[in-house]
Design a protein around this motif. Sequence first.
Motif, PDB file in Angstrom:
ATOM      1  N   GLU A 149     -14.105  24.722 -35.787  1.00  0.00           N
ATOM      2  CA  GLU A 149     -15.194  23.759 -35.565  1.00  0.00           C
ATOM      3  C   GLU A 149     -14.745  22.334 -35.892  1.00  0.00           C
ATOM      4  O   GLU A 149     -15.022  21.400 -35.137  1.00  0.00           O
ATOM      5  CB  GLU A 149     -16.398  24.141 -36.430  1.00  0.00           C
ATOM      6  N   ALA A 150     -14.052  22.193 -37.007  1.00  0.00           N
ATOM      7  CA  ALA A 150     -13.591  20.856 -37.397  1.00  0.00           C
ATOM      8  C   ALA A 150     -12.594  20.316 -36.369  1.00  0.00           C
ATOM      9  O   ALA A 150     -12.677  19.149 -35.957  1.00  0.00           O
ATOM     10  CB  ALA A 150     -12.960  20.907 -38.776  1.00  0.00           C
ATOM     11  N   LEU A 151     -11.658  21.165 -35.923  1.00  0.00           N
ATOM     12  CA  LEU A 151     -10.655  20.722 -34.935  1.00  0.00           C
ATOM     13  C   LEU A 151     -11.314  20.363 -33.602  1.00  0.00           C
ATOM     14  O   LEU A 151     -10.939  19.383 -32.961  1.00  0.00           O
ATOM     15  CB  LEU A 151      -9.605  21.814 -34.717  1.00  0.00           C
ATOM     16  N   ILE A 152     -12.294  21.164 -33.192  1.00  0.00           N
ATOM     17  CA  ILE A 152     -12.965  20.908 -31.913  1.00  0.00           C
ATOM     18  C   ILE A 152     -13.631  19.533 -31.940  1.00  0.00           C
ATOM     19  O   ILE A 152     -13.470  18.735 -31.021  1.00  0.00           O
ATOM     20  CB  ILE A 152     -14.019  22.000 -31.615  1.00  0.00           C
ATOM     21  N   LEU A 153     -14.382  19.268 -33.004  1.00  0.00           N
ATOM     22  CA  LEU A 153     -15.106  17.993 -33.047  1.00  0.00           C
ATOM     23  C   LEU A 153     -14.136  16.824 -33.169  1.00  0.00           C
ATOM     24  O   LEU A 153     -14.326  15.788 -32.537  1.00  0.00           O
ATOM     25  CB  LEU A 153     -16.103  17.977 -34.211  1.00  0.00           C
ATOM     26  N   PHE A 154     -13.113  16.968 -33.974  1.00  0.00           N
ATOM     27  CA  PHE A 154     -12.214  15.847 -34.233  1.00  0.00           C
ATOM     28  C   PHE A 154     -11.278  15.578 -33.055  1.00  0.00           C
ATOM     29  O   PHE A 154     -11.156  14.445 -32.597  1.00  0.00           O
ATOM     30  CB  PHE A 154     -11.400  16.124 -35.498  1.00  0.00           C
TER      31      PHE A 154
END
Lengths: 203, 122
Positions: A149-154
Amino acid sequence: MQPCSPGNGRICEGARVSASEDQADVEKVLEGDISAFEAIVRRWQGPLINLAYRFCRDRGRAEEMAQEAFLRAFRALANWRKEAAFSTWLFRLATNLYRSELRRIPARTVSIADMDLRDPRASDGGLEQEDQNRAVRRAVFALPSKYREALILFYFHGMDIEAAARSLGLPEGTVKARLSRGRAILRGKLPQILTAQRLTEAR
Amino acid sequence: MREDDLEHVLSNEEDLLPSSGFTASVMDAVRRDASLSPSIPFPWKRALPGLIVAGLALMWVFVGIVELALKAGEAQPAPVQPTVLDPILRAMISPQMGWIALVLLSTIAFVRLALRPVSGKS
């Protein structure tokens, strides 16, 4: 990283291109002009569908989830307090919805260790750049959800740490740590996966 | 794969274009949603008296049981060791329990009456 704008599916917290238009449309909807919501949908459909797609990797499901996000936004429009940009509020709502949808019905994933990265289009025995890119993206999709989730958003969605933290409802430090850990897992696993792939194709 | 390569790949994914009927489909859903009558809110006005009576009755029952238990404890020098159930059993056969039961029953009736519009029964 690509420049961010509503049109290309990426969010940029600094860009306030549509902020005043959003506010005007929201006010019209709240006054009873439902058709004004269409402008909001047209402005944000790309980013919301792409965000959903990066969570589930299924185009049909991404559109369904984005439609549900718009519907929930419509119902909760009166709750938008104008302290934050409309886009921030909308993306937080959508991110929460997508995360809970994927907890309810998980996307089909394989663990990062079990990934089969063979691509039927790769015929020369080696991985072309695009194959490698695809392998990286699939590896991201196979990460544990908190890192994914963090990688997708960033990365995929172009949010900065602050915006990603707001969307996930987490402290910035936690998001930084998850990004770092996610990258570390990818860096650790990808060489093995790519090597295995090369060996498989060489046989 | 270097750090830069990884970041480059992660940051450069093609975007999907929404399908042609997406906006219309969302607006249909929005119009349908807007045309639905809002869900019936919980009838706090009707339920409040019943809830207050229920709360008071529960307090009354609690106080009554405690009082009876204390009296029972004082009245009996207890040659035999009393059990924990003794005061409760004595309270159950006392005349005050009739009133308590009446209050409890009327409270249940109040709550059922208040919930009737929510459950859709006429």
